[in-house]
Design a protein around this motif. Structure first.
Motif, PDB file in Angstrom:
ATOM      1  N   UNK A  45       0.858  -1.168   0.000  1.00 52.30           N
ATOM      2  CA  UNK A  45       0.000   0.000   0.000  1.00 52.30           C
ATOM      3  C   UNK A  45       0.900   1.225   0.000  1.00 52.30           C
ATOM      4  N   UNK A  46       0.636   2.163  -0.910  1.00 59.99           N
ATOM      5  CA  UNK A  46       1.382   3.420  -0.965  1.00 59.99           C
ATOM      6  C   UNK A  46       0.374   4.558  -0.936  1.00 59.99           C
ATOM      7  N   UNK A  47       0.491   5.431   0.061  1.00 57.32           N
ATOM      8  CA  UNK A  47      -0.395   6.584   0.155  1.00 57.32           C
ATOM      9  C   UNK A  47       0.426   7.852  -0.018  1.00 57.32           C
ATOM     10  N   UNK A  48       0.012   8.678  -0.975  1.00 56.78           N
ATOM     11  CA  UNK A  48       0.745   9.914  -1.257  1.00 56.78           C
ATOM     12  C   UNK A  48       0.241  10.997  -0.298  1.00 56.78           C
ATOM     13  N   UNK A  49       1.024  11.250   0.727  1.00 58.39           N
ATOM     14  CA  UNK A  49       0.656  12.246   1.729  1.00 58.39           C
ATOM     15  C   UNK A  49       0.865  13.662   1.196  1.00 58.39           C
ATOM     16  N   UNK A  61       1.561   4.753 -17.136  1.00 57.21           N
ATOM     17  CA  UNK A  61       2.110   5.880 -16.388  1.00 57.21           C
ATOM     18  C   UNK A  61       0.979   6.520 -15.602  1.00 57.21           C
ATOM     19  N   UNK A  62       1.101   6.518 -14.278  1.00 58.29           N
ATOM     20  CA  UNK A  62       0.043   7.023 -13.408  1.00 58.29           C
ATOM     21  C   UNK A  62       0.577   8.221 -12.630  1.00 58.29           C
ATOM     22  N   UNK A  63      -0.120   9.351 -12.664  1.00 57.01           N
ATOM     23  CA  UNK A  63       0.331  10.507 -11.882  1.00 57.01           C
ATOM     24  C   UNK A  63       0.385  10.179 -10.393  1.00 57.01           C
ATOM     25  N   UNK A  64       1.504  10.506  -9.773  1.00 55.29           N
ATOM     26  CA  UNK A  64       1.670  10.335  -8.329  1.00 55.29           C
ATOM     27  C   UNK A  64       1.258  11.660  -7.692  1.00 55.29           C
ATOM     28  N   UNK A  65       0.067  11.688  -7.090  1.00 55.02           N
ATOM     29  CA  UNK A  65      -0.493  12.941  -6.599  1.00 55.02           C
ATOM     30  C   UNK A  65      -1.002  12.787  -5.176  1.00 55.02           C
ATOM     31  N   UNK A  66      -1.039  13.886  -4.471  1.00 55.02           N
ATOM     32  CA  UNK A  66      -1.516  13.928  -3.094  1.00 55.02           C
ATOM     33  C   UNK A  66      -2.919  13.320  -3.001  1.00 55.02           C
ATOM     34  N   UNK A  67      -3.084  12.421  -2.031  1.00 57.95           N
ATOM     35  CA  UNK A  67      -4.395  11.827  -1.803  1.00 57.95           C
ATOM     36  C   UNK A  67      -4.651  10.539  -2.550  1.00 57.95           C
ATOM     37  N   UNK A  68      -3.695  10.075  -3.351  1.00 58.92           N
ATOM     38  CA  UNK A  68      -3.882   8.807  -4.043  1.00 58.92           C
ATOM     39  C   UNK A  68      -3.373   7.656  -3.182  1.00 58.92           C
ATOM     40  N   UNK A  69      -4.150   6.575  -3.171  1.00 57.35           N
ATOM     41  CA  UNK A  69      -3.779   5.365  -2.447  1.00 57.35           C
ATOM     42  C   UNK A  69      -3.583   4.259  -3.471  1.00 57.35           C
ATOM     43  N   UNK A  70      -2.370   3.742  -3.545  1.00 60.41           N
ATOM     44  CA  UNK A  70      -2.016   2.697  -4.507  1.00 60.41           C
ATOM     45  C   UNK A  70      -1.935   1.345  -3.809  1.00 60.41           C
ATOM     46  N   UNK A  71      -2.266   0.293  -4.558  1.00 62.10           N
ATOM     47  CA  UNK A  71      -1.964  -1.060  -4.100  1.00 62.10           C
ATOM     48  C   UNK A  71      -1.169  -1.741  -5.211  1.00 62.10           C
ATOM     49  N   UNK A  72       0.054  -2.127  -4.895  1.00 62.75           N
ATOM     50  CA  UNK A  72       0.932  -2.842  -5.818  1.00 62.75           C
ATOM     51  C   UNK A  72       0.971  -4.298  -5.378  1.00 62.75           C
ATOM     52  N   UNK A  73       0.462  -5.181  -6.208  1.00 62.73           N
ATOM     53  CA  UNK A  73       0.362  -6.583  -5.832  1.00 62.73           C
ATOM     54  C   UNK A  73       1.720  -7.279  -5.882  1.00 62.73           C
ATOM     55  N   UNK A 110      -8.679  -5.919  -9.216  1.00 57.82           N
ATOM     56  CA  UNK A 110      -8.697  -4.665  -8.470  1.00 57.82           C
ATOM     57  C   UNK A 110      -7.778  -3.650  -9.132  1.00 57.82           C
ATOM     58  N   UNK A 111      -8.246  -2.411  -9.355  1.00 56.11           N
ATOM     59  CA  UNK A 111      -7.388  -1.374  -9.961  1.00 56.11           C
ATOM     60  C   UNK A 111      -6.255  -0.980  -9.021  1.00 56.11           C
ATOM     61  N   UNK A 112      -5.251  -0.304  -9.599  1.00 54.97           N
ATOM     62  CA  UNK A 112      -4.024  -0.034  -8.861  1.00 54.97           C
ATOM     63  C   UNK A 112      -4.148   1.096  -7.862  1.00 54.97           C
ATOM     64  N   UNK A 113      -5.127   1.969  -8.010  1.00 56.48           N
ATOM     65  CA  UNK A 113      -5.187   3.109  -7.104  1.00 56.48           C
ATOM     66  C   UNK A 113      -6.602   3.666  -7.015  1.00 56.48           C
ATOM     67  N   UNK A 114      -6.820   4.433  -5.948  1.00 56.35           N
ATOM     68  CA  UNK A 114      -8.050   5.186  -5.782  1.00 56.35           C
ATOM     69  C   UNK A 114      -7.673   6.600  -5.325  1.00 56.35           C
ATOM     70  N   UNK A 115      -8.583   7.532  -5.503  1.00 56.93           N
ATOM     71  CA  UNK A 115      -8.399   8.875  -4.968  1.00 56.93           C
ATOM     72  C   UNK A 115      -9.139   8.948  -3.645  1.00 56.93           C
ATOM     73  N   UNK A 116      -8.407   9.186  -2.578  1.00 58.80           N
ATOM     74  CA  UNK A 116      -8.977   9.176  -1.235  1.00 58.80           C
ATOM     75  C   UNK A 116      -9.745  10.471  -0.979  1.00 58.80           C
ATOM     76  N   UNK A 117     -10.926  10.346  -0.389  1.00 62.46           N
ATOM     77  CA  UNK A 117     -11.714  11.531  -0.030  1.00 62.46           C
ATOM     78  C   UNK A 117     -11.300  12.067   1.343  1.00 62.46           C
ATOM     79  N   UNK A 118     -11.169  11.181   2.305  1.00 57.50           N
ATOM     80  CA  UNK A 118     -10.802  11.596   3.658  1.00 57.50           C
ATOM     81  C   UNK A 118      -9.321  11.272   3.877  1.00 57.50           C
ATOM     82  N   UNK A 119      -8.460  12.179   3.454  1.00 59.98           N
ATOM     83  CA  UNK A 119      -7.022  11.941   3.514  1.00 59.98           C
ATOM     84  C   UNK A 119      -6.521  11.809   4.952  1.00 59.98           C
TER      85      UNK A 119
END
Length: 291
Positions: A45-49, A61-73, A110-119
């Motif tokens: 799990x990678x969360x971009x703080x 190529x996925x933008x690494x942006x604040x609030x994104x939560x990634x899961x790399x299997x 499962x997709x690789x990332x989501x955009x978190x609402x409640x960071x």
């Protein structure tokens, strides 16, 4: 396929074991990154703080942006790239959660990332994992598991898995088997009959089924019988003998299995459910009269 997606997920969580191998918060810059893919034998799990950059995975190529939560299997090559002068603060954890040689996360696409609402909430979950990992107290592992299940639940709640229009071949097979089970609960269901539905050898079918559901086929059939039996016993005109017949079991064996499953005999379960229903109805009536 909506119902069976939910069934698969529910059974998975009932049996889930989560082990966190490592977790931390890291500040990255271009000089700290290697120009090659990383591959791990666990999930990440990678969360971009904070910060920006790019993440490359599966030829995307996925933008690494604040609030994104990634899961790399596990086993998935991926690479983070930052331009000169860019920084990014990541909260991460490495964890394992799978059945034998099968992996539910891949099966469900499962997709690789989501955009978190409640960071703040997600960041707080990571902090709890960090703190308990460092504390290593008596209940730390339980608290870490609770935090990880919360994180996984948040991730899955953000997806539309049950609306998937292109289920994998494995899920289509499981779907056929689960439908067969529900349609034949009153019959003598055998591993051989279940395996025939998806044209698999019985020995391989057992491994295949348990890998996705977390139960052997017969264990699942009996659990499903108990779930249906509980619902039937709640019906006012039901009786233990008829319910046993509807789920394809002799009454003595049914009563013994039901008690092992619930801690109550079928008759006691019916009486307790009726008492609770009557008490709830009385409380509702009292509230209405009080108004």
């Amino acid at each position: 396929m909506k119902t069976n997606y939910i069934t698969i997920m529910m059974k998975h969580f009932e049996q889930m074991h989560v082990e966190v191998a490592a977790a931390a918060e890291t500040v990255l810059d271009a000089s700290s990154l290697k120009d090659k893919d990383a591959v791990y034998d666990c999930h990440r799990f990678l969360f971009v703080k904070s910060g920006t950059g790019k993440l490359f995975a599966q030829n995307k190529e996925i933008p690494l942006e604040k609030g994104k939560l990634f899961i790399m299997l596990a086993g998935m090559p991926h690479r983070i790239v930052l331009e000169a002068g860019e920084t990014a603060t990541l909260q991460w954890c490495h964890f394992r959660s799978s059945y034998e040689d099968r992996d539910l996360y891949r099966t469900l696409q499962i997709p690789y990332y989501i955009q978190v609402e409640d960071e703040a909430a997600i960041s707080g979950i990571f902090v709890r994992v960090f703190e308990e990992s460092a504390r290593n107290g008596l209940t730390s592992k339980l608290k870490i598991k609770a935090a990880m299940l919360e994180l996984i639940s948040y991730y899955l709640d953000s997806l539309s898995l049950i609306d998937n229009d292109a289920p994998t071949d494995e899920l289509q097979k499981i779907d056929m088997v689960l439908k067969y089970i529900d349609e034949h609960l009153g019959d003598n269901i055998t591993v051989e009959n279940m395996a025939k539905q998806v044209y698999l050898h019985p020995n391989y079918f057992i491994v295949f089924f348990k890998g996705i559901l977390g139960y052997s086929p017969i264990q699942y059939v009996n659990l499903r019988r108990m779930e249906i039996a509980k619902n039937l016993l709640l019906q006012p005109n039901s009786n233990v003998s008829s319910v046993a017949g509807q789920v394809g079991m002799q009454i003595y064996y049914f009563s013994r299995m039901f008690k092992a499953h619930t801690g109550l005999t079928p008759s006691r379960f019916r009486k307790q459910a009726a008492f609770i229903a009557a008490s709830s109805e009385a409380e509702s009536t009292d509230r209405e009269e009080g108004n």
